[in-house]
Every structure is written in C-alpha cells, then in structure tokens.
Design a protein around this motif. Structure first.
Motif, PDB file in Angstrom:
ATOM      1  N   LEU A  25     -13.414   1.761   4.808  1.00 30.80           N
ATOM      2  CA  LEU A  25     -14.515   1.125   5.535  1.00 30.80           C
ATOM      3  C   LEU A  25     -13.998   0.468   6.807  1.00 30.80           C
ATOM      4  O   LEU A  25     -12.998  -0.239   6.778  1.00 30.80           O
ATOM      5  CB  LEU A  25     -15.158   0.045   4.657  1.00 30.80           C
ATOM      6  CG  LEU A  25     -15.554   0.481   3.253  1.00 30.80           C
ATOM      7  CD1 LEU A  25     -15.972  -0.719   2.424  1.00 30.80           C
ATOM      8  CD2 LEU A  25     -16.666   1.524   3.338  1.00 30.80           C
ATOM      9  N   ASP A  41      -2.204   3.091  -6.816  1.00 33.05           N
ATOM     10  CA  ASP A  41      -3.607   2.814  -6.495  1.00 33.05           C
ATOM     11  C   ASP A  41      -4.410   4.035  -6.922  1.00 33.05           C
ATOM     12  O   ASP A  41      -4.151   5.154  -6.458  1.00 33.05           O
ATOM     13  CB  ASP A  41      -3.762   2.558  -4.996  1.00 33.05           C
ATOM     14  CG  ASP A  41      -5.213   2.282  -4.628  1.00 33.05           C
ATOM     15  OD1 ASP A  41      -5.547   1.103  -4.420  1.00 33.05           O
ATOM     16  OD2 ASP A  41      -6.021   3.240  -4.548  1.00 33.05           O
ATOM     17  N   ALA A  68      -7.840   0.533   8.160  1.00 31.18           N
ATOM     18  CA  ALA A  68      -6.756   1.485   7.888  1.00 31.18           C
ATOM     19  C   ALA A  68      -6.060   1.083   6.594  1.00 31.18           C
ATOM     20  O   ALA A  68      -5.884  -0.105   6.336  1.00 31.18           O
ATOM     21  CB  ALA A  68      -5.758   1.494   9.040  1.00 31.18           C
ATOM     22  N   PHE A  95      -4.237  -3.415   6.450  1.00 30.71           N
ATOM     23  CA  PHE A  95      -4.244  -4.627   5.633  1.00 30.71           C
ATOM     24  C   PHE A  95      -3.970  -4.194   4.205  1.00 30.71           C
ATOM     25  O   PHE A  95      -4.619  -3.274   3.690  1.00 30.71           O
ATOM     26  CB  PHE A  95      -5.584  -5.351   5.697  1.00 30.71           C
ATOM     27  CG  PHE A  95      -5.669  -6.460   4.684  1.00 30.71           C
ATOM     28  CD1 PHE A  95      -4.998  -7.653   4.894  1.00 30.71           C
ATOM     29  CD2 PHE A  95      -6.378  -6.299   3.500  1.00 30.71           C
ATOM     30  CE1 PHE A  95      -5.035  -8.669   3.938  1.00 30.71           C
ATOM     31  CE2 PHE A  95      -6.426  -7.306   2.543  1.00 30.71           C
ATOM     32  CZ  PHE A  95      -5.752  -8.493   2.772  1.00 30.71           C
ATOM     33  N   PHE A 108     -13.637   7.029   2.243  1.00 31.69           N
ATOM     34  CA  PHE A 108     -13.768   5.793   1.472  1.00 31.69           C
ATOM     35  C   PHE A 108     -13.166   4.575   2.166  1.00 31.69           C
ATOM     36  O   PHE A 108     -13.196   3.479   1.625  1.00 31.69           O
ATOM     37  CB  PHE A 108     -13.165   5.969   0.070  1.00 31.69           C
ATOM     38  CG  PHE A 108     -11.716   6.380   0.078  1.00 31.69           C
ATOM     39  CD1 PHE A 108     -10.723   5.420   0.244  1.00 31.69           C
ATOM     40  CD2 PHE A 108     -11.367   7.711  -0.069  1.00 31.69           C
ATOM     41  CE1 PHE A 108      -9.392   5.806   0.250  1.00 31.69           C
ATOM     42  CE2 PHE A 108     -10.031   8.093  -0.060  1.00 31.69           C
ATOM     43  CZ  PHE A 108      -9.043   7.145   0.096  1.00 31.69           C
TER      44      PHE A 108
HETATM   45  C1  ANZ Z   1      -1.801  -0.567  -0.339  1.00 28.13           C
HETATM   46  C2  ANZ Z   1      -2.049  -0.665  -1.754  1.00 28.13           C
HETATM   47  C3  ANZ Z   1      -1.256  -0.263  -2.814  1.00 28.13           C
HETATM   48  C4  ANZ Z   1      -3.256  -1.277  -2.017  1.00 28.13           C
HETATM   49  C5  ANZ Z   1      -1.674  -0.477  -4.065  1.00 28.13           C
HETATM   50  C6  ANZ Z   1      -3.727  -1.507  -3.257  1.00 28.13           C
HETATM   51  C7  ANZ Z   1      -2.936  -1.102  -4.301  1.00 28.13           C
HETATM   52  P1  ANZ Z   1      -9.086  -6.065  -1.903  1.00 28.13           P
HETATM   53  O1  ANZ Z   1      -8.308  -6.616  -3.062  1.00 28.13           O
HETATM   54  O2  ANZ Z   1     -10.478  -5.692  -2.226  1.00 28.13           O
HETATM   55  O3  ANZ Z   1      -8.961  -6.913  -0.669  1.00 28.13           O
HETATM   56  N1  ANZ Z   1      -7.977  -1.483   1.704  1.00 28.13           N
HETATM   57  C8  ANZ Z   1      -7.653  -2.240   2.761  1.00 28.13           C
HETATM   58  N2  ANZ Z   1      -8.550  -2.092   3.753  1.00 28.13           N
HETATM   59  C9  ANZ Z   1      -9.464  -1.211   3.309  1.00 28.13           C
HETATM   60  C10 ANZ Z   1     -10.621  -0.620   3.898  1.00 28.13           C
HETATM   61  N3  ANZ Z   1     -11.009  -0.934   5.141  1.00 28.13           N
HETATM   62  N4  ANZ Z   1     -11.353   0.252   3.174  1.00 28.13           N
HETATM   63  C11 ANZ Z   1     -10.961   0.581   1.917  1.00 28.13           C
HETATM   64  N5  ANZ Z   1      -9.868   0.074   1.332  1.00 28.13           N
HETATM   65  C12 ANZ Z   1      -9.106  -0.810   2.012  1.00 28.13           C
HETATM   66  O4  ANZ Z   1      -8.397  -4.653  -1.563  1.00 28.13           O
HETATM   67  C13 ANZ Z   1      -7.290  -4.589  -0.708  1.00 28.13           C
HETATM   68  C14 ANZ Z   1      -6.715  -3.199  -0.813  1.00 28.13           C
HETATM   69  O5  ANZ Z   1      -7.756  -2.266  -0.476  1.00 28.13           O
HETATM   70  C15 ANZ Z   1      -5.607  -3.000   0.169  1.00 28.13           C
HETATM   71  O6  ANZ Z   1      -4.333  -3.005  -0.496  1.00 28.13           O
HETATM   72  C16 ANZ Z   1      -5.799  -1.554   0.601  1.00 28.13           C
HETATM   73  O7  ANZ Z   1      -5.054  -0.818  -0.330  1.00 28.13           O
HETATM   74  C17 ANZ Z   1      -7.267  -1.316   0.419  1.00 28.13           C
HETATM   75  F1  ANZ Z   1      -0.895  -0.107  -5.081  1.00 28.13           F
HETATM   76  O8  ANZ Z   1      -2.817  -1.356   0.283  1.00 28.13           O
HETATM   77  B1  ANZ Z   1      -3.900  -1.623  -0.658  1.00 28.13           B
END
Ligand code: ANZ
Ligand code: ZN
Length: 859
Positions: free
Chosen positions: A332, A347, A339, A248, A330
């Motif tokens: 969850l 990020d 994932a 996600f 980190f």
């Molecule tokens: C790629 C990405 C690139 C992300 C980027 C962020 C910045 P919120 O806003 O809190 O919903 N994420 C997703 N599932 C996760 C999990 N189970 N445990 C830890 N982190 C997780 O945060 C959504 C973002 O948190 C998602 O978007 C994912 O990282 C991370 F430049 O995807 B992101």
C-alpha cells in the motif's frame, strides 16, 4: 374513589410543570459537584426511531439519578444538522435543505419533549446555524495558522462529463453511474487536518481512558496502528548516483534474508525504474490492471497476491547482494514508505509471493536448537529464534539482533529507527452544499488567502439550484464565489467545498457549556468548569471516527489555549441496537406488522415466514414507531420497556408482550398508592430511629436492600434492567403486605412506598411525580434527595438451628432468622459434620421447626 392511571394526562401535566419551573436548567454557579452527562446528538432525519428512544432514555436515567444525588447537572441536547440527506431531500422534494432540516428539528424536539427527557433546552444548538459553524471556520483558520490544516493533491475518481468527483461506490465498471462516461483518475486538491501530528498522544491517551469499553479502545488503538521498526535504504543499481529505495520494516533482524523488493503500484520511483527497460510495457499493464481491480472490489477485498518484475535491482546495504525489484498489488502506498523488503522465509505474504514467482528463500532465523531447510518449508517461520546466515549476528537471539543491526545501519547512514502509523490525515473537503464552507479564498496573485476573522462566518448562500450535474453546488453561485482578495483587493474566488460534518460534531460538547457566546466558540471558565463530559452515551458505530476526531479536536484546542482538559469524555457507554424479528412473504418480500393478518400476507394471502431477529430498519420493515407506542401506553411505559428489556450495552429485542408487561407494572404501582391512599395519608415515613423487629424489620430491610441494589446498579454497572427488577420485587412484597397497616406498620409501609417512587422516578418520571404529589409532598420528586441506604437496616438477625440426622444432634448452624426450610436444608447439606452422617444416603423426610431445629431422616 379509586382513580385510573391515565398516562396521557399526567405526562403532559408534568412536562408542562418541568418546563415552567425550569427544572433542568444548568448553572455553573449551582450547588454540588458538577456532572456533565451527554448523549451523542442526533441527525435530524425527521422522526425519532426506537434507537433514539433507547439512547436518550439511558441518558435520562443517569441524568435524573445524578441530579437527585445532589450533583450540579449539565444535560444538553442539540442537532448534528448538516449532511447529505437534507440535500437529497431538497432534490427529490424541491424543498430547501434549511427548511427541511429546521422542520425536522421542530418535530423531533417535540417528540423528545413528549418523552419527558430532562434537557436544558436553553442550551440547544444546531450545527447548521451560522452562529455555530462560524467557529468551525475559526478553528480551521487557527489550525491553518499552525500548519495543522493543509492542502494536498490526492487522487480521486473523476467524471469528465459531470465534472465531479465520484465516490468509489459511484463507479460502475469504470464508468460514471450517472452518464456512463469512462471515469478518469484525477489528482485533486483537498483540505486535510493533520491528525497524524497527534497520533502518539491519541494512542497514549487510550491508557488513561479507564472508563471506556475495552472494545472501543482496542478499535482506536488499531486504527492509530503504531508500529516500531526502522527505515532502511536500498541503493538502486545503476541508478542516478544516490537513488535509493527506502523501506519501512518492523523486522530489521531479517535483513540478511531479503531476496526481493516489493513496491506499491503507485510508488513514485516505479516510472524511473522501468524507463527504457524491456519490462516497461508489462509493468504498465500490470499497474493498470491492479487499479481496475481495486476500483471494482476495493483495496481491502483484493485477495490474490500478484506482482511483476521491473527489470531493476537494488543493493542490500548489509550484504551488498543484488535484489530484484518487483511491483506488487499488496503493498500500500499509504503505509510506511510504500516499499517492502521481502523476506519469504519469515513473512507469510512474501513466502506465498516467492512460491508463486519462483523467487529464492534464505533462512536467517531458526527455532532454538533446530535446523531449518528453506526448500522443505511449508510456511514462513514468523516466530522468534536464533540468528543464522547473518554474518556477525549469528547465534544471537533475533530480538537482540534488531538493536545491533539498527545501530549498525545508523552508523553507516543506511537506515534509522522509525515509527509508522496506520492513521492518515483527515481529508475534510466535500463537494457538497449543506455543510460548513471552508473559509479560504483563492487569488491569482496571492494564492491561498484565509478569510479574515472579521469576515466570519462565511455564510452559505440561500438561493441555490441543485442541478443534476453533481457539480459542487456552491461553484454555481457567482454571488458566493466571486469575492475580493482580502490581501490585494483583486478579483478572487472562494473555496467551493464544505467541511466533512464530523468537524461539526468534534466540539459541540464544548459549545453546550456557553451556547450563546458570541465573541468566542465558548467561554473558557464555563468550559473549564463543566469539562470533561463525565458520562458520554452513544452507539458503537462511532467507536472510531467521531470519538477519535473529538479527542483530536480537544487536544488541538488545548494547545491553542482554549481548554484545559486533555480528553473530552471521561466515561463512555456504548449501547446496543434495537432489534425485532423480520417477517417475509414469499411473494411480497419483507412485511411490516400491519401487513400481516393471522400469519398471512394481507396483499396476497400467502402464509408468511417469521425470520431472524435483526436491527430495526426501514428496509427490513421491522421498525416500531415510537409515537404509536407513546400514544397507546404513554412515555413512561415506552421508556421503561427499553430500559428493562436488556442491559444498555446489549442488543434489545422488541417484544409487544414486554411493552404490555411494563405497562401493567406501572399500573400496579399506581394502584399501590391509590388503593392505600387512606393508610398513607396522615402518617410519617418510618426513619429507623426507634427500632422495630419481626415482619416490620424485614420490610424495612427490604426497602433498604432495594435502595442499595438500585443505586449500585444505576451508578456502578449501569444495569438498569436489574435495578428495575429489584423495584418490581419490592412492589410485589408490598402487595402482599401482611397484617395491619396502622401505627408503626403504616410508617414502615409509607417509607417503602416513598422509596419505590424515588427509585423508579429516573425510569418513569411522570408517574412517580404524580404519585409523589398525591402523597402530599410539597417538593417535586426531581428535587428530592435520592434515598440513602441505612446499613443498619440491612443486618439480619442470626439464630442457631440444631441439625439432627435420624434424630441425633450432629451440628449447629447459624442462619438468618427468617430463613425458610429450603434455605436451611441447603446450608445443612453443605455442612461437613452433617455430610459425614448422610454420605450417599437418600433423604426420606425433613422435619423443620423455624429458628430452632431441622431433622433429616435418611436411609
Ligand atoms: C520485512 C519483514 C520481514 C517484515 C518479516 C515483516 C516480517 P505492521 O506491523 O503492520 O506495521 N510493510 C511495510 N510497509 C508496507 C506497505 N506499505 N504495504 C504492505 N506491507 C508493508 O507491518 C510492518 C511490516 O509490513 C513491515 O515489516 C513490512 O514487512 C510490511 F519477517 O519488513 B516487514
Ligand atoms: Zn490577492
């Protein structure tokens, strides 16, 4: 002969009278617009504390105010009476939890009555009463029918020797706190309520709660935690055909910059991914280590970002690149899909991880008109910008690219738009005795069988032994556990868990609307009449759990067709804490006030230190027992002090002087009426019909200004402290009454005194009732109409004053007729024309003739 203010006597008298006359009985058929006022019901711990006094005094002011203002009031009280303390007391003192609880209710009810709170005691409910909790069970079964209650395995700490679940706090260095056996992780079946089905509605509903504190809404929104983004599938290289890892992400625009993948340690695919690989052992060891660390410190507290390579790769669905798969501490499992596609350039968390493990960085978004080198980055670039290194999306704004990329993924079948919530389903199973039994039966043949409605309530068995084993106590009671299966008639066993007590408090406000109803949880028409609660008052500590669960329940009951409202609580007031300074002795630790004598510890004689002001608590020994204060000063003083010392939403600092001050003020009010009883006797209150002027007009105006201020402070701002100040000011002015108190003067005086008693009555009801009666009133005060402000009386006469500078007329000012020298001087100095002639010069002398002239001598 002057009489003495004797709170003990008059308070008891009026409490008896209110009870006798049924003063606060609510009736849906009563006259006036309905008003449902509610304070969060207490846990019957034994004795009330100052926090209770404050909470319920705030509620009582509003209740009495709305009643006198002509509303049809519902103001009930009850007991949140299931829970652990009763069970602990049972074990420690060998007393049955029911007995302990009902004794506590009895004594706390008496304390509440001594405080003169205006409850309709006929509507009292206790959640541990089978007539109450049967409806918990009934709701549970309704939810079960609708798929809103379900059973799920989830992992818990398990002690193999005690045969019980341990809370995280009961695990010490991976061992059971009781028997020191090594704790196992065990999957247990637990009941959940599907609050996540309502996540969106609970979130949107926050926008409609315009009379809730913003802070509480923020906490609820954060708790629900809605994130909009996409799910993207990354096929596993050399996997079983269609194996893919789904992530996600809220940032599909960064897909071209993914350089590795992070899985939660508990992710179900990890086992398969590492099977037979060289990395298998290392990954297992890592996962075990993470599990231990989290046990010790809690998931939230683990700071360091750590991970391990699984030996597996997956494919970026957009670029076809091979991406290494890591397990990271980190990520969850309970959020999103467990994932994360890692984009270290955009990020920060991924950036730090990549630096630690030497993973590649690829920039895909840059600030407009700037270039960015991955090698020289010192932190991730998380802002918006222009797409680069992203194939057909290069040059686009990244926000725009999100839509294009997700459209593309959807058309290829490798992803879709998705929304994720932080909110989890509500686990309600508790391995406890003193709670509401979950009404299901387990049959070998039929599986889970709900208890038929006709067999409700499932009543808690009374004779119970609390063993030290910590086993769910109900499990040991054969007469409870063994039951015939309602479906096949065969041998079956009951569920031995009870419900989380937050279930009890999720609908009690509905039960109050028809508390003795036996054929339904509440009468529909009564609930429709009284709901929603117009004003709800309680502690900020319930900002999320209780208030969210109650909102959830209300929506479910609406969908079942039991209520009409969408939201249970229209307006919310969260009151602050009651605090007091702590006192410490270097040898004996925290001391209560009784243990200190002239700044020295009574035990060791050492000098004590006065510490910070902190929330009153038994462990800090800085509590004040309400009973002692009531005994000494009366309920009215106790109430008045807690209301006067701070506005409701702020913390209140206890002060003995403050209590004294409140008492002195009430005595002053007493004397005001008592000393003037002759004057007040045979005279009607002035009603403004026939005009008056000068001093009388001023005093009449003061009465109505006070009415206006007190009314607004109570109703609009709930700032009781400033309302009380205004009443105090009026009382002072009446003490300084100038001249005669006969004829019209006596009428104006009487109007003022009557008004003071009305306005003060929500705060100090006993004293005011007594004095009201002594004024010869036949109707009790609580049935008297709240005084209305005559706008006419507020108008002050204006006069023109000539302003001279050094004897020459420079300006004319319109000011209130009664304006004094100070006020006129201030106004004059603000006047442009006057300023022009004074400039920087110092004022040497002021000549003032009231209503006529002011001469400013400067030089
Ligand atoms: C790629 C990405 C690139 C992300 C980027 C962020 C910045 P919120 O806003 O809190 O919903 N994420 C997703 N599932 C996760 C999990 N189970 N445990 C830890 N982190 C997780 O945060 C959504 C973002 O948190 C998602 O978007 C994912 O990282 C991370 F430049 O995807 B992101
Ligand atoms: Zn069966």
């Amino acid at each position: 002969m002057p009489s003495k203010y004797n709170p003990g006597e008059i308070e008891e008298k009026w409490q008896r009278e209110w009870e006798r006359s049924g003063a606060f009985k609510a009736d849906a058929g009563g006259a006036g617009e309905k008003f449902y006022l509610l304070e969060m019901f207490p846990y019957p711990s034994g004795r009330i504390h100052m926090g209770h006094v404050r909470n319920y005094s705030i509620g009582d002011v509003l209740a009495r105010f709305y009643m006198m203002s002509g509303y049809n009031l519902l103001h009930p009280m009850g007991w949140d009476s299931f829970g652990l303390p009763a069970e602990n007391a049972a074990q420690q003192n060998n007393i049955h939890p029911a007995k302990w609880t009902y004794a506590n209710i009895e004594s706390m009810r008496n304390q509440f009555k001594r405080l003169g709170f205006s409850y309709d005691w006929d509507r009292e409910v206790a959640t541990c009463d089978p007539e109450y909790y049967r409806w918990n069970q009934w709701f549970f079964l309704k939810m079960y029918e609708r798929g809103l209650a379900y059973k799920k395995r989830s992992s818990v700490n398990w002690c193999p020797r005690c045969l019980t679940v341990l809370a995280n706090e009961q695990v010490e260095e991976e061992r059971c706190w009781r028997c020191e056996s090594e704790v196992e992780e065990k999957e247990l079946e637990q009941w959940f309520l599907k609050i996540t089905d309502y996540a969106d509605e609970l979130l949107k509903g926050c926008d409609t709660l315009t009379e809730w504190p913003e802070r509480v809404l923020t906490m609820q929104r954060h708790w629900i935690g809605r994130s909009v983004g996409a799910e993207v599938h990354f096929p596993v290289i050399d996997g079983d055909g269609d194996d893919s890892i789904t992530v996600f992400t809220t940032r599909p625009d960064t897909l071209y910059g993914v350089t590795f993948m992070s899985l939660a340690p508990e992710h179900p695919m990890v086992k398969d991914l590492i099977q037979g690989k060289n990395e298998e052992e290392a990954v297992r060891a890592f996962i075990e280590r993470v599990r231990r660390e989290e046990k010790r410190a809690g998931v939230e507290a683990v700071q360091e970002k750590k991970g391990v390579f699984t030996g597996a790769y997956c494919r970026n669905p957009l670029t076809g690149e091979h991406i290494p798969v890591y397990v990271a501490n980190f990520v969850l499992m309970g959020y999103g899909t467990g994932a994360v596609m890692a984009v270290p350039t955009h990020d920060q968390r991924d950036f730090e991880f990549a630096r630690e493990y030497g993973l590649p960085l690829k920039v895909v978004i840059t600030p407009a008109g700037e270039e960015m080198e991955a090698e020289s980055m010192e932190a991730a670039y998380e802002e918006d910008g222009i797409m680069v290194n992203s194939g057909p999306f290069d040059g686009m704004g990244n926000r725009e690219a999100i839509e294009g990329i997700v459209d593309h993924l959807e058309s290829e079948g490798s992803g879709k738009r998705a929304v994720t919530y932080r909110l989890r389903d509500w686990g309600i199973s508790r391995q406890r005795y003193w709670g509401c039994p979950i009404p299901v039966i387990y049959c070998e043949k039929c599986g889970i069988v709900p208890v038929p409605n006709d067999d409700l309530p499932v009543i808690l068995p009374e004779d119970i032994t609390f063993t030290d084993g910590g086993v769910s106590p109900l499990k040991e009671v054969d007469r409870f556990m063994e039951v015939k299966c309602p479906a096949c008639g065969g041998e079956a066993r009951r569920e031995s868990d009870t419900m989380d007590t937050f279930v009890d408090s999720s609908w009690y406000f509905l039960r109050y609307t028809s508390p003795r109803e036996r054929s339904a949880p509440f009468k529909r028409d009564e609930a429709d009449y009284w709901m929603a609660v117009d004003h709800y008052i309680g502690g900020i500590e319930h900002a999320v759990m209780h208030l969210l669960y109650a909102r959830f329940f209300t929506k479910v009951l609406r969908d079942i067709g039991l209520v009409t409202v969408d939201e249970p609580f229209k307006k919310l007031l969260t009151q602050g804490m009651v605090c007091k300074e702590i006192t410490r002795c270097p040898k004996d630790g925290y001391l209560s006030p009784e243990e200190v004598d002239e700044g020295r510890c009574r035990k060791c004689g050492d000098e004590v230190a006065i510490g910070a002001v902190e929330k009153m608590s038994k462990s800090k020994r800085n509590t004040i027992d309400p009973d002692g204060i009531i005994e000494r000063y009366g309920a009215d003083t106790t109430r008045l002090f807690t209301l006067f010392a701070a506005p409701p939403e702020r913390d209140l600092e206890w002060s003995d002087d403050g209590v004294e001050g409140s008492y002195r003020f009430l005595r002053r009010v007493w004397r005001l009426v008592d000393d003037n009883s002759d004057v007040l006797a045979g005279v009607a209150p002035y009603d403004g019909a026939e005009g008056c002027d000068g001093y009388l007009r001023e005093m009449h105006g003061l009465t109505h200004r006070t009415i206006k201020k007190v009314t607004e402070d109570i109703q609009r701002r709930n700032h009781f402290n400033t309302a009380i100040s205004a009443i105090m000011e009026q009382v002072n002015a009446l003490y300084q009454w100038k001249g005669e108190k006969s004829g019209k003067n006596a009428s104006v005086f009487r109007e003022a005194v009557e008004s003071v008693l009305c306005l003060l009555s929500p705060f100090a009801p006993h004293l005011c009732e007594e004095l009201w009666e002594r004024l010869g009133m036949s109707e009790p005060l609580y049935r008297t109409k709240w005084p209305a402000c005559r706008e006419e009386a507020l108008k002050v006469d204006e006069v023109f004053i000539v302003v001279q500078v050094n004897g020459k007329v420079r300006s004319r000012l319109g000011v209130a007729a009664d304006a004094g020298e100070e006020e006129v001087r201030k106004t004059a100095l603000l006047d442009d024309k006057v300023q022009e002639w004074i400039g920087e010069k110092a004022i040497k002398k002021v000549v003032f003739v009231p209503k006529r002239l002011m001469n400013l001598v400067v030089g």
